[in-house]
Design a protein around this motif. Structure first.
Motif, short mmCIF file in Angstrom:
data_model
loop_
_atom_site.label_atom_id
_atom_site.label_comp_id
_atom_site.label_asym_id
_atom_site.label_seq_id
_atom_site.Cartn_x
_atom_site.Cartn_y
_atom_site.Cartn_z
N MET A 152 -11.50 -144.83 52.74
CA MET A 152 -11.54 -143.46 53.21
C MET A 152 -12.32 -143.45 54.52
N ASP A 153 -11.75 -142.80 55.52
CA ASP A 153 -12.34 -142.81 56.85
C ASP A 153 -12.83 -141.45 57.28
N GLU A 154 -14.01 -141.44 57.96
CA GLU A 154 -14.46 -140.19 58.56
C GLU A 154 -13.61 -139.97 59.81
N GLN A 155 -13.18 -138.74 59.98
CA GLN A 155 -12.26 -138.45 61.08
C GLN A 155 -12.67 -137.14 61.75
N ASP A 156 -13.30 -137.24 62.91
CA ASP A 156 -13.63 -136.04 63.68
C ASP A 156 -12.33 -135.36 64.10
N GLY A 157 -12.30 -134.05 64.01
CA GLY A 157 -11.12 -133.32 64.41
C GLY A 157 -10.07 -133.20 63.32
N LEU A 158 -10.39 -133.66 62.11
CA LEU A 158 -9.48 -133.52 60.97
C LEU A 158 -9.21 -132.04 60.70
N VAL A 159 -10.25 -131.24 60.88
CA VAL A 159 -10.17 -129.80 60.61
C VAL A 159 -10.23 -129.06 61.94
N ASP A 160 -9.34 -128.09 62.13
CA ASP A 160 -9.42 -127.34 63.38
C ASP A 160 -10.66 -126.44 63.36
N ASP A 161 -11.09 -126.04 64.54
CA ASP A 161 -12.34 -125.29 64.70
C ASP A 161 -12.37 -123.99 63.90
N ALA A 162 -11.24 -123.29 63.84
CA ALA A 162 -11.20 -122.01 63.13
C ALA A 162 -11.42 -122.21 61.63
N LEU A 163 -10.76 -123.20 61.03
CA LEU A 163 -10.94 -123.46 59.61
C LEU A 163 -12.35 -123.95 59.33
N ALA A 164 -12.87 -124.82 60.17
CA ALA A 164 -14.23 -125.32 60.00
C ALA A 164 -15.23 -124.17 60.01
N GLU A 165 -15.08 -123.25 60.94
CA GLU A 165 -15.99 -122.11 61.03
C GLU A 165 -15.85 -121.19 59.82
N GLN A 166 -14.62 -120.97 59.36
CA GLN A 166 -14.42 -120.13 58.17
C GLN A 166 -15.08 -120.76 56.94
N LEU A 167 -14.95 -122.07 56.79
CA LEU A 167 -15.57 -122.74 55.65
C LEU A 167 -17.09 -122.70 55.73
N ARG A 168 -17.64 -122.97 56.92
CA ARG A 168 -19.10 -122.91 57.08
C ARG A 168 -19.62 -121.52 56.77
N ALA A 169 -18.97 -120.49 57.32
CA ALA A 169 -19.41 -119.11 57.12
C ALA A 169 -19.29 -118.70 55.65
N ALA A 170 -18.20 -119.07 55.00
CA ALA A 170 -18.00 -118.70 53.60
C ALA A 170 -19.06 -119.35 52.72
N CYS A 171 -19.35 -120.62 52.95
CA CYS A 171 -20.35 -121.32 52.16
C CYS A 171 -21.74 -120.78 52.44
N ARG A 172 -22.04 -120.54 53.69
CA ARG A 172 -23.36 -120.00 54.05
C ARG A 172 -23.58 -118.62 53.43
N THR A 173 -22.54 -117.79 53.44
CA THR A 173 -22.64 -116.46 52.84
C THR A 173 -22.86 -116.57 51.33
N ALA A 174 -22.19 -117.50 50.69
CA ALA A 174 -22.28 -117.64 49.23
C ALA A 174 -23.61 -118.20 48.76
N VAL A 175 -24.18 -119.16 49.48
CA VAL A 175 -25.40 -119.81 48.98
C VAL A 175 -26.62 -119.63 49.87
N GLY A 176 -26.47 -119.04 51.03
CA GLY A 176 -27.62 -118.73 51.88
C GLY A 176 -28.33 -119.96 52.42
N ASP A 177 -29.65 -119.85 52.52
CA ASP A 177 -30.47 -120.90 53.14
C ASP A 177 -30.53 -122.19 52.34
N SER A 178 -30.07 -122.18 51.09
CA SER A 178 -30.11 -123.42 50.31
C SER A 178 -28.95 -124.36 50.64
N LEU A 179 -28.02 -123.93 51.52
CA LEU A 179 -26.91 -124.77 51.92
C LEU A 179 -27.42 -126.01 52.66
N ARG A 180 -27.03 -127.18 52.20
CA ARG A 180 -27.42 -128.44 52.83
C ARG A 180 -26.29 -129.01 53.69
N SER A 181 -25.07 -129.04 53.14
CA SER A 181 -23.95 -129.63 53.88
C SER A 181 -22.62 -129.10 53.37
#
Length: 131
Positions: free
Chosen positions: A1-30
């Motif tokens: 399994m390979d790490e691949q920068d650019g696997l996810v487009d910027d819009a999806l990446a931002e939606q996932l980050r925002a959704a996770c941050r909203t759900a768990v707040g400051d305890s989000l690690r990664s």
């Protein structure tokens, strides 16, 4: 399994980050997005070191693609998501089709695990929209 920068487009990446941050707040690690063959870390909290064996985690968590179908029709119902407890935090994994996300957090309640799983599911299930 390979790490691949650019696997996810910027819009999806931002939606996932925002959704996770909203759900768990400051305890989000990664936040890490993965497919059966590749992965990309979308977020890592600034106070954490980036030298974790991410590929090892992804390889293990990619088994979740099989759980989606393996539990279909079980007496417990369809597979929803997985939560793993560790000494220094928690990992929540969810797969939708050929896409998966796992989120690590400092602390996690059952309610928050349900919220982050539903947030991830809603983002992965809906087409990405940009304004």
């Amino acid at each position: 399994m390979d790490e691949q920068d650019g696997l996810v487009d910027d819009a999806l990446a931002e939606q996932l980050r925002a959704a996770c941050r909203t759900a768990v707040g400051d305890s989000l690690r990664s936040v890490t997005y993965f497919t059966p063959t590749a992965f990309e870390q979308l977020y890592l909290r600034a106070d954490l070191q980036s030298d974790a064996d991410l590929a090892g985690f992804v390889e293990h968590e990619s088994d979740g693609f099989h759980a989606t179908t393996a539990y279909r029709g079980s007496e417990l119902g369809d597979y929803g998501y997985t939560v793993r407890a560790f000494e220094n935090g928690f990992l929540t994994r969810l797969t939708v089709g050929d896409s998966g996300v796992f989120v690590t957090t400092d602390g996690l309640t059952i309610r928050r695990s349900e919220e982050v799983a539903e947030a991830i599911r809603s983002v992965l299930a809906e087409p990405v929209t940009t304004d």
